[in-house]
Scaffold this motif. Structure first.
Motif, short mmCIF file in Angstrom:
data_model
loop_
_atom_site.label_atom_id
_atom_site.label_comp_id
_atom_site.label_asym_id
_atom_site.label_seq_id
_atom_site.Cartn_x
_atom_site.Cartn_y
_atom_site.Cartn_z
N THR A 137 0.75 -1.31 0.35
CA THR A 137 -0.10 0.27 0.20
C THR A 137 0.61 1.07 -0.03
N GLY A 138 2.12 1.24 -0.30
CA GLY A 138 2.73 2.79 -0.16
C GLY A 138 4.38 2.19 0.36
N VAL A 139 4.70 3.48 0.42
CA VAL A 139 6.08 3.42 1.57
C VAL A 139 6.16 4.13 2.62
N TYR A 140 6.99 2.77 3.54
CA TYR A 140 6.52 3.88 4.97
C TYR A 140 8.54 3.72 5.53
N ALA A 141 8.08 5.04 6.04
CA ALA A 141 9.96 4.61 6.83
C ALA A 141 9.75 4.81 8.53
N THR A 142 11.16 4.00 8.68
CA THR A 142 11.56 4.52 10.47
C THR A 142 12.61 5.39 10.55
N ASP A 143 12.69 5.98 11.15
CA ASP A 143 13.67 6.55 12.47
C ASP A 143 14.80 5.95 12.97
N ASP A 144 14.29 4.91 13.30
CA ASP A 144 14.62 4.20 14.91
C ASP A 144 15.01 2.68 15.12
N GLY A 145 15.44 2.71 13.03
CA GLY A 145 15.77 0.90 13.29
C GLY A 145 14.50 -0.02 13.45
N GLY A 146 13.68 0.37 13.21
CA GLY A 146 11.81 -0.85 13.41
C GLY A 146 11.05 -0.41 14.45
N ASP A 147 11.74 0.06 15.90
CA ASP A 147 10.42 0.07 16.49
C ASP A 147 9.37 1.11 16.20
N THR A 148 9.38 2.01 15.26
CA THR A 148 8.00 2.76 14.96
C THR A 148 8.38 3.30 13.47
N TRP A 149 7.05 3.09 13.09
CA TRP A 149 7.18 3.27 11.60
C TRP A 149 5.98 3.88 11.04
N ARG A 150 6.42 4.73 9.89
CA ARG A 150 5.13 5.92 9.38
C ARG A 150 4.72 5.61 7.83
N ARG A 151 3.59 5.84 7.93
CA ARG A 151 3.21 5.97 6.12
C ARG A 151 3.40 7.03 5.57
N LEU A 152 4.17 7.43 4.22
CA LEU A 152 5.12 7.94 3.57
C LEU A 152 3.98 8.83 3.02
N THR A 153 3.19 7.52 2.12
CA THR A 153 2.50 8.47 0.50
C THR A 153 0.88 8.07 1.25
N GLY A 154 0.36 8.69 2.19
CA GLY A 154 -1.30 7.96 2.64
C GLY A 154 -1.37 8.86 2.17
N ASP A 155 -1.15 10.21 1.20
CA ASP A 155 -2.27 11.09 0.37
C ASP A 155 -2.47 10.78 -0.99
N LEU A 156 -1.68 9.48 -1.22
CA LEU A 156 -1.25 8.92 -2.07
C LEU A 156 -1.77 8.04 -2.92
N PRO A 157 -2.81 7.79 -2.88
CA PRO A 157 -3.84 6.04 -2.45
C PRO A 157 -2.59 5.42 -3.96
N GLU A 158 -2.48 5.94 -5.10
CA GLU A 158 -1.92 5.65 -6.29
C GLU A 158 -0.60 4.78 -6.09
N VAL A 159 -0.15 4.86 -5.03
CA VAL A 159 1.33 4.60 -4.55
C VAL A 159 1.03 3.47 -4.29
N GLN A 160 0.83 2.25 -5.01
CA GLN A 160 0.95 0.95 -4.46
C GLN A 160 1.62 -0.67 -4.93
N LYS A 161 2.33 -1.54 -4.38
CA LYS A 161 2.62 -2.62 -4.26
C LYS A 161 4.67 -1.71 -4.74
N VAL A 162 4.95 -1.36 -4.47
CA VAL A 162 6.37 -0.93 -4.28
C VAL A 162 7.78 -1.65 -4.48
N THR A 163 7.50 -2.12 -5.40
CA THR A 163 8.43 -3.28 -5.79
C THR A 163 9.64 -2.78 -6.22
N SER A 164 10.35 -2.07 -5.36
CA SER A 164 11.45 -0.94 -5.82
C SER A 164 11.61 0.25 -5.30
N LEU A 165 13.07 0.36 -4.31
CA LEU A 165 13.00 1.47 -3.74
C LEU A 165 14.76 2.18 -3.78
#
Length: 610
Positions: free
Chosen positions: A149-177
């Motif tokens: 469903t999009g791109v997520y990021a963490t700044d603490d090595g995985g303790d907490t994650w946040r969705r970065l592309t929530g306002d872009l529902p067309e960003v789906q199945k992110v197969t490369s970064l």
């Protein structure tokens, strides 16, 4: 429920340090693997890791020339190891992005070269497939994950994650970064439909579509060292190049013999490598023209090399393990020794020979032959996936996904009678040989197969028992002779049949039943969804798989005995008893073998007959 169960099982294994393989079981040396990710250690060109579609992680300490399990034999049960990345900020730390065969996903890391793993998901990352990972040089703890469903990021090595592309529902199945090493706030996400870029660390995003066809799924993003802004993208429609971080793309396809391109690498000498679903393609003129090299049967989802040894290139393939090149991709050779992530459809024994049908393995697909009980495999007959093998009147037949083959001498020859239709079963009995397809039954008459009249629904199984041919369809069971066509009351519609000693078994989604003759009634053995596999042995004649439980029938004791298996029971695809050993063909774990002497004296799970 299934997603939760798989996740709980995986977490249990991680916290326990992962379970070791059962020492009573051995894996036959039938090499191959469905390799979805490859990573070379940044400080050691000889240290290479490969992740598979069945949750194995293999390590090579010889530059890909030999492989062993990095830690436990199955560190990620139920997961595809789709991404492996070494951490640029933490030498020796290896990250894995996982997606579930039936859904779900996860992120984990290892600080001991794959021996143990730590979950890197505490909160914020949903339980959905993780297809890609990207780390940020100079920013320890920052990690991007590409999910369904999009791109997520963490700044603490995985303790907490946040969705970065929530306002872009067309960003789906992110197969490369991709994170730009020179401008670390620049992130590019390749999706199921073209690519998007952020220049502020993921706060805002914009599509970078100029020059890229709308329906292009972006499988990989590869920068060119020493050329800031130049990136190559592989897609379902050939390859693209940008020289300005995606502001404009140019497509290259001249010379490609296949459009679906999964992976990419750029060697220091300027040679470009593109891994397609139909072989490796190489360009020596900056991508203007391409030519295929190596085996066209290879599907290549991963390419890797070490900058200090660019002539050694490692290719992860679908089904046929790792292949390597030691001349900068001019030639390739298989190098999967030690990998046993193969899919087995059939096991058979013929006059001292062991035949193993391997499917979905590119050039390794076909019938593998062993003349020493599985210690070595010396020959491969490249015929379609074999679903059943039968011997009748001194002749040997194979039912395949594309017709029937007969063995003549050392080779297999296609029989024209059924064309290329899928033949699901061969049933040999005193009165003949019957081939079953999804739409009908065929009798062998002399040298040819002839369509047999069947007045009921589409046949689902067939078995010779008590002087008759028994057949099941979606509604019931029928007993056929040359003179009669009897409908037999059945406790479950759509079941499948298997003769067992002097019994006939019927199994399906609501359990397993047995009967002792044409006039007897059905007796229920199990209540859960079940399936039966014939072993070809007069005593240990059948394997019963019910949920997570596996039972072997002991004809001497007339009962099913529970056995422990080191892989998920659902993935057992074939069974055979050979020279006092039980062999299990699996979907993703090769052929397992165990001495049947250890089975003597086990408690009964179900008794058959009186």
């Amino acid at each position: 429920m299934l997603k939760t169960t798989l996740l709980a099982l995986w977490m249990t294994l991680i916290l326990a340090g992962s379970a070791a393989a059962d020492p009573e079981w051995q894996v036959l040396p039938l090499w191959g693997a469905d390799v979805r990710s490859v990573a070379v250690h940044p400080d050691d060109p000889d240290l290479v890791f490969a992740g598979t579609s069945s949750g194995q992680l293999y390590v090579s300490r010889s530059g890909g020339k030999g492989w062993t399990h990095a830690g436990p034999h199955l560190p990620f049960p139920g997961w595809v190891v789709g991404a492996l990345r070494f951490d640029p900020n933490h030498p020796g730390r290896l990250w894995a992005g996982l997606w579930g065969v039936w859904g779900g996903g996860h992120v984990a890391s290892s600080d001991d070269l794959g021996k143990t793993w730590i979950s890197r998901v505490k909160r914020g990352l949903p339980n959905e497939p993780v297809y890609s990972l990207a780390l940020v040089p100079g920013r320890e703890g920052r990690l991007y994950a590409g999910t369904l469903t999009g791109v997520y990021a963490t700044d603490d090595g995985g303790d907490t994650w946040r969705r970065l592309t929530g306002d872009l529902p067309e960003v789906q199945k992110v197969t490369s970064l991709y994170v730009d090493a020179d401008q670390t706030d620049t992130v590019i996400a390749g999706t199921w439909r073209r690519a998007y870029r952020s220049d502020d660390g993921g706060k805002t995003w914009a599509g970078i579509f100029d020059g890229m066809v709308l329906d292009s799924e972006v499988f990989s993003l590869t920068p060119i060292p020493g050329k800031p802004g130049e990136i190559w993208a592989t897609t379902c429609g050939w390859v693209y190049q940008t020289k300005d971080r995606g502001a404009k793309w140019q497509r290259f396809k001249d010379g490609f013999l296949e459009r679906r391109t999964l992976s990419f690498a750029a060697l220091p000498n300027g040679r470009l490598l593109a891994g397609t679903v139909a072989g490796l393609h190489v360009s020596d003129d900056g991508g203007k023209t391409w030519k295929r090299t190596g085996d066209p049967g290879l599907s290549i989802p991963a390419i890797s090399f070490h900058p200090k040894r660019p002539e050694l290139v490692i290719f992860g393939t679908e089904g046929s393990g790792v292949w390597i090149s030691e001349d900068g991709a001019s030639t390739l050779r298989p190098s999967a020794g030690g990998m046993t992530n193969t899919r087995v459809s059939t096991l058979a024994k013929l006059d001292g020979e062991l035949l193993v049908s391997v499917s979905h393995a590119g050039p390794f697909s076909g019938l593998h032959l062993s003349r020493d009980g599985g210690k070595t495999f010396a020959e491969l007959s490249a015929i379609p996936t074999v679903l059943d093998i039968a011997v009748y009147d001194g002749r040997i037949f194979a039912a395949t996904e594309r017709g029937i083959y007969e063995r003549r001498g050392a080779g297999w020859h296609w029989m024209r009678d059924l064309g290329e239709s899928r033949v699901e079963q061969l049933v040999a009995g005193p009165s003949g040989l019957v081939a079953r397809t999804a739409t009908g039954l065929w009798d062998l008459r002399g040298r040819v197969f002839v369509k047999r009249e069947f007045k009921h629904g589409l046949p689902r199984s067939a078995a010779f028992y008590d002087g008759a041919l028994w057949v099941s369809d979606a509604n019931g069971v029928y007993r056929l002779t040359s003179k009669t066509n009897d409908t037999i009351a059945a406790p479950v519609p759509g079941g499948r049949l298997l003769p067992l000693a002097d019994q006939l078994l019927l199994w399906g989604q609501t359990g397993t039943w047995t009967r002792s003759g044409p006039e007897s009634s059905w007796v229920q053995l199990t209540e859960e969804p079940s399936r039966l596999l014939s072993t070809g042995d007069p005593r240990w004649s059948a394997l019963l798989v019910s949920g997570d439980t596996v039972r072997l029938f002991d004809g001497q004791a007339r009962k099913f005995q529970a056995i422990e298996v080191p892989v998920p029971a659902r993935d057992i695809s074939a069974a055979l008893v050979l020279d006092g050993r039980l062999l299990l063909g699996t979907s993703g774990y090769g052929v397992l073998a165990r001495d049947l002497a250890v089975q003597e004296g086990n408690d009964a799970a179900s008794r058959v007959g009186g």
